[in-house]
Design a protein around this motif. Structure first.
Motif, mmCIF file in Angstrom:
data_model
loop_
_atom_site.group_PDB
_atom_site.id
_atom_site.type_symbol
_atom_site.label_atom_id
_atom_site.label_comp_id
_atom_site.label_asym_id
_atom_site.label_seq_id
_atom_site.Cartn_x
_atom_site.Cartn_y
_atom_site.Cartn_z
ATOM 1 N N GLN A 20 0.819 -1.201 0.000
ATOM 2 C CA GLN A 20 0.000 0.000 0.000
ATOM 3 C C GLN A 20 0.857 1.258 0.000
ATOM 4 O O GLN A 20 0.533 2.253 -0.661
ATOM 5 N N VAL A 21 1.985 1.220 0.709
ATOM 6 C CA VAL A 21 2.905 2.361 0.685
ATOM 7 C C VAL A 21 3.411 2.598 -0.729
ATOM 8 O O VAL A 21 3.453 3.743 -1.207
ATOM 9 N N CYS A 22 3.797 1.528 -1.405
ATOM 10 C CA CYS A 22 4.290 1.649 -2.785
ATOM 11 C C CYS A 22 3.248 2.294 -3.682
ATOM 12 O O CYS A 22 3.550 3.237 -4.439
ATOM 13 N N ARG A 23 2.025 1.820 -3.599
ATOM 14 C CA ARG A 23 0.959 2.311 -4.463
ATOM 15 C C ARG A 23 0.628 3.775 -4.176
ATOM 16 O O ARG A 23 0.451 4.590 -5.085
ATOM 17 N N MET A 24 0.555 4.121 -2.893
ATOM 18 C CA MET A 24 0.181 5.485 -2.530
ATOM 19 C C MET A 24 1.314 6.472 -2.783
ATOM 20 O O MET A 24 1.069 7.624 -3.174
ATOM 21 N N ALA A 25 2.555 6.039 -2.581
ATOM 22 C CA ALA A 25 3.692 6.915 -2.896
ATOM 23 C C ALA A 25 3.737 7.206 -4.389
ATOM 24 O O ALA A 25 3.961 8.349 -4.811
ATOM 25 N N ALA A 26 3.518 6.172 -5.191
ATOM 26 C CA ALA A 26 3.520 6.354 -6.644
ATOM 27 C C ALA A 26 2.398 7.290 -7.081
ATOM 28 O O ALA A 26 2.571 8.121 -7.984
ATOM 29 N N ALA A 27 1.246 7.172 -6.426
ATOM 30 C CA ALA A 27 0.118 8.042 -6.761
ATOM 31 C C ALA A 27 0.425 9.505 -6.454
ATOM 32 O O ALA A 27 -0.190 10.407 -7.015
ATOM 33 N N ARG A 214 -13.170 -0.438 15.242
ATOM 34 C CA ARG A 214 -12.805 -1.063 13.977
ATOM 35 C C ARG A 214 -11.327 -1.379 13.991
ATOM 36 O O ARG A 214 -10.554 -0.794 14.747
ATOM 37 N N TRP A 215 -10.925 -2.316 13.157
ATOM 38 C CA TRP A 215 -9.505 -2.583 12.981
ATOM 39 C C TRP A 215 -8.950 -1.686 11.883
ATOM 40 O O TRP A 215 -9.689 -0.986 11.196
ATOM 41 N N GLY A 216 -7.652 -1.731 11.719
ATOM 42 C CA GLY A 216 -7.017 -0.882 10.728
ATOM 43 C C GLY A 216 -6.862 -1.563 9.382
ATOM 44 O O GLY A 216 -6.855 -2.794 9.279
ATOM 45 N N GLU A 217 -6.721 -0.750 8.365
ATOM 46 C CA GLU A 217 -6.443 -1.218 7.011
ATOM 47 C C GLU A 217 -5.056 -0.701 6.593
ATOM 48 O O GLU A 217 -4.576 0.305 7.133
ATOM 49 N N PRO A 218 -4.397 -1.372 5.638
ATOM 50 C CA PRO A 218 -3.064 -0.924 5.219
ATOM 51 C C PRO A 218 -2.990 0.549 4.851
ATOM 52 O O PRO A 218 -1.981 1.211 5.136
ATOM 53 N N ALA A 219 -4.029 1.083 4.252
ATOM 54 C CA ALA A 219 -4.010 2.499 3.864
ATOM 55 C C ALA A 219 -3.894 3.416 5.074
ATOM 56 O O ALA A 219 -3.298 4.501 4.987
ATOM 57 N N ASP A 220 -4.441 3.016 6.229
ATOM 58 C CA ASP A 220 -4.329 3.829 7.431
ATOM 59 C C ASP A 220 -2.863 4.027 7.814
ATOM 60 O O ASP A 220 -2.451 5.104 8.244
ATOM 61 N N ILE A 221 -2.079 2.972 7.674
ATOM 62 C CA ILE A 221 -0.671 3.024 8.054
ATOM 63 C C ILE A 221 0.164 3.676 6.952
ATOM 64 O O ILE A 221 1.086 4.453 7.232
ATOM 65 N N ALA A 222 -0.168 3.383 5.710
ATOM 66 C CA ALA A 222 0.572 3.986 4.600
ATOM 67 C C ALA A 222 0.479 5.507 4.639
ATOM 68 O O ALA A 222 1.465 6.211 4.392
ATOM 69 N N ARG A 223 -0.687 6.024 4.966
ATOM 70 C CA ARG A 223 -0.844 7.481 5.048
ATOM 71 C C ARG A 223 0.068 8.061 6.134
ATOM 72 O O ARG A 223 0.675 9.123 5.953
#
Length: 253
Positions: A20-27, A214-223
């Motif tokens: 998710q970090v890879c995808r969001m950084a690229a975006a 709620r639990w966390g999702e990868p995007a929560d941490i990637a942000r």
């Protein structure tokens, strides 16, 4: 965009939070080096990014092997043209009583989680300093780097170690213009934890221990990772940012 033309290296980038970090950084405009023990997974994530119009390359990396780590950092620098941010996301865990934990399993978890944070960070920092450049490192710690949980002695020890290593590197590397921070996630739904969520009773328990229910999702941490790695936060170093939905805030009675 915050990461326009910046080079972001991610270990454990083939799945979960790292992916998710890879995808969001690229975006956000980054050139991304996707590192993973499984090169096919790394290349698959890089392909996803390129198909979306981004720039990425997959690399094989064994974070416990100094030669493999050096090859990853140098290969990423050659391919991407520069180094800006390293995200140490590779990690594993055990679930076994401290009384039954084997020396081999202990060593494996410590090697991947702690040594596997130290070696890439060292190689990355050395290349930055040699080039006269500044940069950022963000480590994946855990809420279990600031507290404990049953049957995870090696994981808890390794993540406490990551917290300490983050502070030590921040202290030593700050005058070189290299910031080092960490994120401490709570329970995040990833391939490593997916089996928890297949059990309705366990899912309800996980939801209930979080203040936000709620639990966390990868995007929560990637942000959070990309927040720490952003140049606009240039006075943050040695920080451990807890992103846990209120899990460590207190217990619901």
């Amino acid at each position: 965009m915050r990461y326009q033309d910046r080079a972001v290296l991610v270990t454990g980038g083939g799945s979960g939070i790292g992916r998710q970090v890879c995808r969001m950084a690229a975006a956000e405009g980054a050139r991304v080096a996707v590192g993973d023990l499984d090169q096919a997974r790394a290349e698959a994530v890089a392909a996803e990014i390129r198909e979306a119009g981004g720039e990425a390359q997959g690399f094989a990396i064994d974070v416990t092997d100094p030669a493999s780590v050096t090859a990853f950092v140098e290969g990423a620098e050659t391919t991407l043209g520069r180094l800006d941010l390293l995200v140490n996301s590779a990690g594993i865990r055990e679930i076994v009583s401290v009384l039954d934990l084997s020396p081999e399993e202990w060593q494996r978890v410590i090697a991947v989680n702690l040594t596997g944070t130290f070696l890439p960070s060292q190689a990355f920092a050395r290349r930055l300093i040699a080039a006269g450049r500044t940069g950022q490192i963000v480590n994946l710690a855990s809420t279990l780097g600031i507290m404990a949980a049953p049957n995870r002695a090696a994981y808890v020890a390794s993540k406490h170690g990551v917290v300490g290593l983050t502070k030590e590197m921040a202290l030593e590397l700050g005058e070189k213009g290299i910031r080092v921070n960490a994120v401490a996630p709570g329970v995040i739904r990833t391939p490593m934890t997916e089996r928890y969520f297949q059990d309705p009773e366990m899912s309800a328990t996980i939801r209930g221990i979080h203040a936000m229910n709620r639990w966390g999702e990868p995007a929560d941490i990637a942000r959070a990772i990309l927040f720490l790695g952003a140049e606009e936060n240039g006075f943050m170093t040695g920080s451990v940012l807890t992103v846990d939905g209120g899990w460590t805030t207190g217990k619901k009675m």
